[in-house]
Design a protein around this motif. Structure first.
Motif, PDB file in Angstrom:
ATOM      1  N   ASN A 266      -4.165   1.612 -10.018  1.00 47.81           N
ATOM      2  CA  ASN A 266      -4.867   2.874  -9.789  1.00 47.81           C
ATOM      3  C   ASN A 266      -6.349   2.590  -9.945  1.00 47.81           C
ATOM      4  O   ASN A 266      -6.851   2.457 -11.041  1.00 47.81           O
ATOM      5  CB  ASN A 266      -4.431   3.941 -10.794  1.00 47.81           C
ATOM      6  N   GLN A 267      -7.019   2.504  -8.826  1.00 51.10           N
ATOM      7  CA  GLN A 267      -8.435   2.127  -8.874  1.00 51.10           C
ATOM      8  C   GLN A 267      -9.319   3.341  -9.009  1.00 51.10           C
ATOM      9  O   GLN A 267      -9.180   4.320  -8.431  1.00 51.10           O
ATOM     10  CB  GLN A 267      -8.792   1.352  -7.626  1.00 51.10           C
TER      11      GLN A 267
ATOM     12  N   LEU B  85      -8.314  -3.514   0.848  1.00 50.96           N
ATOM     13  CA  LEU B  85      -7.592  -2.503   0.081  1.00 50.96           C
ATOM     14  C   LEU B  85      -8.395  -2.036  -1.138  1.00 50.96           C
ATOM     15  O   LEU B  85      -7.860  -1.320  -1.980  1.00 50.96           O
ATOM     16  CB  LEU B  85      -6.245  -3.069  -0.398  1.00 50.96           C
ATOM     17  N   GLN B  86      -9.654  -2.427  -1.234  1.00 49.66           N
ATOM     18  CA  GLN B  86     -10.446  -2.122  -2.427  1.00 49.66           C
ATOM     19  C   GLN B  86     -10.659  -0.629  -2.652  1.00 49.66           C
ATOM     20  O   GLN B  86     -10.929  -0.215  -3.769  1.00 49.66           O
ATOM     21  CB  GLN B  86     -11.774  -2.895  -2.447  1.00 49.66           C
ATOM     22  N   ASN B  87     -10.516   0.205  -1.642  1.00 46.91           N
ATOM     23  CA  ASN B  87     -10.701   1.658  -1.797  1.00 46.91           C
ATOM     24  C   ASN B  87      -9.384   2.424  -1.816  1.00 46.91           C
ATOM     25  O   ASN B  87      -9.379   3.649  -1.853  1.00 46.91           O
ATOM     26  CB  ASN B  87     -11.605   2.193  -0.681  1.00 46.91           C
TER      27      ASN B  87
ATOM     28  N   ASP C  97       0.834  -1.211   0.000  1.00 50.76           N
ATOM     29  CA  ASP C  97       0.000   0.000   0.000  1.00 50.76           C
ATOM     30  C   ASP C  97       0.868   1.260   0.000  1.00 50.76           C
ATOM     31  O   ASP C  97       2.107   1.186   0.010  1.00 50.76           O
ATOM     32  CB  ASP C  97      -1.008  -0.015   1.152  1.00 50.76           C
ATOM     33  N   GLU C  98       0.221   2.426   0.011  1.00 48.28           N
ATOM     34  CA  GLU C  98       0.945   3.703  -0.054  1.00 48.28           C
ATOM     35  C   GLU C  98       1.856   3.931   1.136  1.00 48.28           C
ATOM     36  O   GLU C  98       2.817   4.686   1.054  1.00 48.28           O
ATOM     37  CB  GLU C  98      -0.057   4.859  -0.179  1.00 48.28           C
ATOM     38  N   ASN C  99       1.563   3.276   2.258  1.00 50.41           N
ATOM     39  CA  ASN C  99       2.392   3.416   3.470  1.00 50.41           C
ATOM     40  C   ASN C  99       3.555   2.425   3.496  1.00 50.41           C
ATOM     41  O   ASN C  99       4.316   2.400   4.453  1.00 50.41           O
ATOM     42  CB  ASN C  99       1.531   3.218   4.720  1.00 50.41           C
TER      43      ASN C  99
END
Length: 147
Positions: free
Chosen positions: A146-147, A123-125, A82-84
């Motif tokens: 990129n969702q 992590l869907q959002n 994830d982004e973190n």
């Protein structure tokens, strides 16, 4: 005489259990030993036909067959970051009677709907999730979702 029969029975039972152990172990061990230094390329692409379907392409550049497990299992894992920077890997171990074989200069393509895996890790959002494919220690370039 009774002692000889007991010893003989023990030898037979010991040999049978050894054979069974070897057969059980070989079903999962063979492809690990054969792929000690894999000469493969891993590519992840979007499917042009369906949204959220990714194509995982494994090309074997070796002169002998490459044996592996189905995508997402054993030594063929999908890693999400994830982004973190937190890593998510779902460990699924499958006992295989017959591994997936990719012959020399062949490419195996798996079409994979990533949505259930994203939902599993909640992590869907999330945006900008990195997806890395690890097959037998060879890693793909990060693919950005990129969702």
């Amino acid at each position: 005489m009774k002692l000889i029969l007991q010893i003989f029975s023990f030898i037979i039972l010991a040999n049978c259990s050894t054979v069974n152990e070897v057969q059980i172990n070989n079903s999962n061990a063979d492809y690990r030993k054969l792929n000690h230094d894999p000469n493969i390329t891993l590519v992840i692409e979007n499917s042009e036909e369906k949204e959220q379907i990714l194509l995982f392409k494994l090309t074997n550049h070796d002169t002998s067959s490459f044996l592996t497990s189905p995508l997402g299992t054993n030594y063929n894992q999908i890693i999400l970051i994830d982004e973190n920077g937190e890593r998510f890997t779902r460990e699924i171990w499958k006992k295989l009677s017959k591994p997936v074989e990719i012959k020399p200069d062949e490419t195996k393509v798996w079409a994979y709907d990533i949505r259930p895996l994203l939902k599993y890790f909640e992590l869907q959002n999330e945006k900008n999730i990195q997806l890395i494919w690890n097959a037998h220690g060879v890693k793909s370039s990060p693919f950005i979702l990129n969702q």
